[in-house]
Scaffold this motif. Structure first.
Motif, PDB file in Angstrom:
ATOM      1  N   SER A  11      50.920 119.284  61.377  1.00 58.29           N
ATOM      2  CA  SER A  11      51.110 118.675  59.899  1.00 58.29           C
ATOM      3  C   SER A  11      51.895 119.066  59.098  1.00 58.29           C
ATOM      4  N   TYR A  12      52.818 118.028  58.327  1.00 61.50           N
ATOM      5  CA  TYR A  12      53.730 118.171  57.328  1.00 61.50           C
ATOM      6  C   TYR A  12      53.407 117.298  56.109  1.00 61.50           C
ATOM      7  N   ALA A  13      53.023 117.596  54.823  1.00 58.82           N
ATOM      8  CA  ALA A  13      52.888 116.870  53.848  1.00 58.82           C
ATOM      9  C   ALA A  13      53.666 117.067  52.602  1.00 58.82           C
ATOM     10  N   LEU A  14      53.883 116.632  51.856  1.00 61.04           N
ATOM     11  CA  LEU A  14      55.954 116.705  50.841  1.00 61.04           C
ATOM     12  C   LEU A  14      55.416 115.681  49.579  1.00 61.04           C
ATOM     13  N   ARG A  15      54.951 116.200  47.898  1.00 67.94           N
ATOM     14  CA  ARG A  15      55.176 114.927  47.526  1.00 67.94           C
ATOM     15  C   ARG A  15      56.199 115.090  46.893  1.00 67.94           C
ATOM     16  N   LEU A  16      56.756 113.799  46.601  1.00 68.55           N
ATOM     17  CA  LEU A  16      57.595 113.249  46.051  1.00 68.55           C
ATOM     18  C   LEU A  16      57.733 112.892  45.072  1.00 68.55           C
ATOM     19  N   PRO A  17      59.007 113.272  44.336  1.00 66.86           N
ATOM     20  CA  PRO A  17      58.199 112.490  42.658  1.00 66.86           C
ATOM     21  C   PRO A  17      59.596 111.244  42.179  1.00 66.86           C
ATOM     22  N   ARG A  18      59.434 110.778  41.314  1.00 70.83           N
ATOM     23  CA  ARG A  18      59.837 109.190  41.191  1.00 70.83           C
ATOM     24  C   ARG A  18      61.264 109.290  40.679  1.00 70.83           C
ATOM     25  N   ASP A  19      62.606 109.393  41.693  1.00 73.35           N
ATOM     26  CA  ASP A  19      63.260 109.799  41.906  1.00 73.35           C
ATOM     27  C   ASP A  19      64.032 109.386  43.179  1.00 73.35           C
ATOM     28  N   PRO A  20      65.758 108.417  43.307  1.00 76.37           N
ATOM     29  CA  PRO A  20      66.531 108.126  43.797  1.00 76.37           C
ATOM     30  C   PRO A  20      67.010 108.722  44.986  1.00 76.37           C
ATOM     31  N   ARG A  21      66.691 110.080  44.715  1.00 76.63           N
ATOM     32  CA  ARG A  21      67.098 111.050  46.123  1.00 76.63           C
ATOM     33  C   ARG A  21      65.764 111.458  46.246  1.00 76.63           C
ATOM     34  N   ALA A  22      64.812 110.610  46.542  1.00 81.98           N
ATOM     35  CA  ALA A  22      63.684 110.846  47.124  1.00 81.98           C
ATOM     36  C   ALA A  22      63.846 109.776  48.808  1.00 81.98           C
ATOM     37  N   ALA A  23      64.049 109.801  49.056  1.00 83.61           N
ATOM     38  CA  ALA A  23      64.013 109.370  49.887  1.00 83.61           C
ATOM     39  C   ALA A  23      64.841 110.156  51.031  1.00 83.61           C
ATOM     40  N   ARG A  24      66.626 111.043  50.468  1.00 81.08           N
ATOM     41  CA  ARG A  24      67.013 111.599  51.285  1.00 81.08           C
ATOM     42  C   ARG A  24      66.192 112.940  51.365  1.00 81.08           C
ATOM     43  N   GLY A  63      55.730 105.101  40.230  1.00 81.54           N
ATOM     44  CA  GLY A  63      55.616 107.299  40.337  1.00 81.54           C
ATOM     45  C   GLY A  63      55.453 108.243  41.271  1.00 81.54           C
ATOM     46  N   PRO A  64      55.431 108.697  41.270  1.00 83.32           N
ATOM     47  CA  PRO A  64      55.047 109.491  42.785  1.00 83.32           C
ATOM     48  C   PRO A  64      54.597 109.218  43.952  1.00 83.32           C
ATOM     49  N   ALA A  65      55.592 109.647  44.743  1.00 80.11           N
ATOM     50  CA  ALA A  65      55.156 109.295  46.076  1.00 80.11           C
ATOM     51  C   ALA A  65      54.608 109.926  47.734  1.00 80.11           C
ATOM     52  N   SER A  66      53.716 110.478  48.133  1.00 76.76           N
ATOM     53  CA  SER A  66      53.990 111.127  49.266  1.00 76.76           C
ATOM     54  C   SER A  66      54.128 110.890  50.727  1.00 76.76           C
ATOM     55  N   LEU A  67      54.559 112.186  51.538  1.00 77.35           N
ATOM     56  CA  LEU A  67      55.055 112.028  52.532  1.00 77.35           C
ATOM     57  C   LEU A  67      54.248 112.326  53.506  1.00 77.35           C
ATOM     58  N   VAL A  81      52.954 107.089  53.411  1.00 75.92           N
ATOM     59  CA  VAL A  81      53.333 107.312  53.185  1.00 75.92           C
ATOM     60  C   VAL A  81      52.933 106.214  52.082  1.00 75.92           C
ATOM     61  N   TRP A  82      51.676 107.062  50.803  1.00 77.04           N
ATOM     62  CA  TRP A  82      51.532 107.409  49.452  1.00 77.04           C
ATOM     63  C   TRP A  82      52.525 106.371  48.667  1.00 77.04           C
ATOM     64  N   ASP A  83      51.938 105.071  47.453  1.00 76.37           N
ATOM     65  CA  ASP A  83      52.298 105.237  46.836  1.00 76.37           C
ATOM     66  C   ASP A  83      51.487 104.679  45.763  1.00 76.37           C
ATOM     67  N   SER A  84      51.080 104.606  44.295  1.00 74.50           N
ATOM     68  CA  SER A  84      50.612 104.559  43.774  1.00 74.50           C
ATOM     69  C   SER A  84      50.295 103.165  43.055  1.00 74.50           C
ATOM     70  N   HIS A  85      51.013 101.570  43.490  1.00 74.37           N
ATOM     71  CA  HIS A  85      50.917 100.242  43.538  1.00 74.37           C
ATOM     72  C   HIS A  85      50.027  99.709  44.990  1.00 74.37           C
ATOM     73  N   PRO A  86      49.350  99.173  44.348  1.00 77.90           N
ATOM     74  CA  PRO A  86      48.165  98.797  44.999  1.00 77.90           C
ATOM     75  C   PRO A  86      48.472  97.788  46.349  1.00 77.90           C
ATOM     76  N   ARG A  87      49.307  96.514  46.083  1.00 74.66           N
ATOM     77  CA  ARG A  87      50.229  95.667  46.988  1.00 74.66           C
ATOM     78  C   ARG A  87      50.153  96.325  48.345  1.00 74.66           C
ATOM     79  N   ILE A  88      49.459  95.728  49.640  1.00 75.18           N
ATOM     80  CA  ILE A  88      49.820  96.503  50.498  1.00 75.18           C
ATOM     81  C   ILE A  88      50.436  94.761  51.567  1.00 75.18           C
ATOM     82  N   PRO A  89      52.186  95.447  51.560  1.00 76.73           N
ATOM     83  CA  PRO A  89      53.042  94.280  52.556  1.00 76.73           C
ATOM     84  C   PRO A  89      52.331  93.341  53.916  1.00 76.73           C
TER      85      PRO A  89
END
Length: 159
Positions: A11-24, A63-67, A81-89
């Motif tokens: 398992s690998y975990a990564l915390r991603l800042p709210r940044d447009p480069r996060a997906a990359r 906010g940030p996200a986690s992978l 992928v975790w994020d701070s918005h509560p709605r599950i699409p």
């Protein structure tokens, strides 16, 4: 002499800042982890779908996200992928999962969750915390699993 065998699960975990480069950064992390573990058969699918979920986290939260990338028994690979918005699409809701409508032909976005629906073997979502969107862990976790069987189609979707 005894040989050491590498574990099947990791398992690998990564915390991603709210940044447009996060997906990359997420794509590069997935590529490095899967390549390092010899999991080339599912690389394109996992890279594409991870990118879509991280992009949505950036676009729809403040906010940030986690992978988290986890190799499971039986050759399965789970990405969360975790994020701070509560709605599950859709299509991540509770069964029966609602389906994502195809994007209009001339639309510039709206295809990411359709790709998850098409190329992942399984997917789901869980609310986390109180749903208030605070930095105490509230929000949601969206996940998908692949086994490598659908990676050919993902290569075509990227092209």
């Amino acid at each position: 002499m005894d040989t050491v065998s590498l574990p099947d699960t990791w398992s690998y975990a990564l915390r991603l800042p709210r940044d447009p480069r996060a997906a990359r950064v997420a794509r590069m992390t997935v590529r490095a982890a899967l390549s390092g573990h010899g999991r080339h058969e599912s690389l394109d699918t996992v890279e594409l779908l991870t990118s879509e979920l991280v992009t949505n986290a950036y676009r729809h939260t403040h906010g940030p996200a986690s992978l988290r990338l986890t190799a499971l028994p039986g050759g399965r690979l789970r990405v969360g992928v975790w994020d701070s918005h509560p709605r599950i699409p859709a299509p991540f809701g509770a069964p029966p999962w609602d389906r994502v409508r195809p994007a209009l032909e001339d639309a510039e976005d709206g295809r990411g969750l359709c790709l998850v629906q098409e190329y992942a073997d399984a997917w789901g979502g869980w609310p986390i915390g109180d749903g208030g969107g605070s930095d105490r862990g509230a929000g949601k976790l969206l996940w998908f699993e692949v086994t490598g069987r659908k990676s050919e189609g993902a290569r075509e979707a990227v092209a």
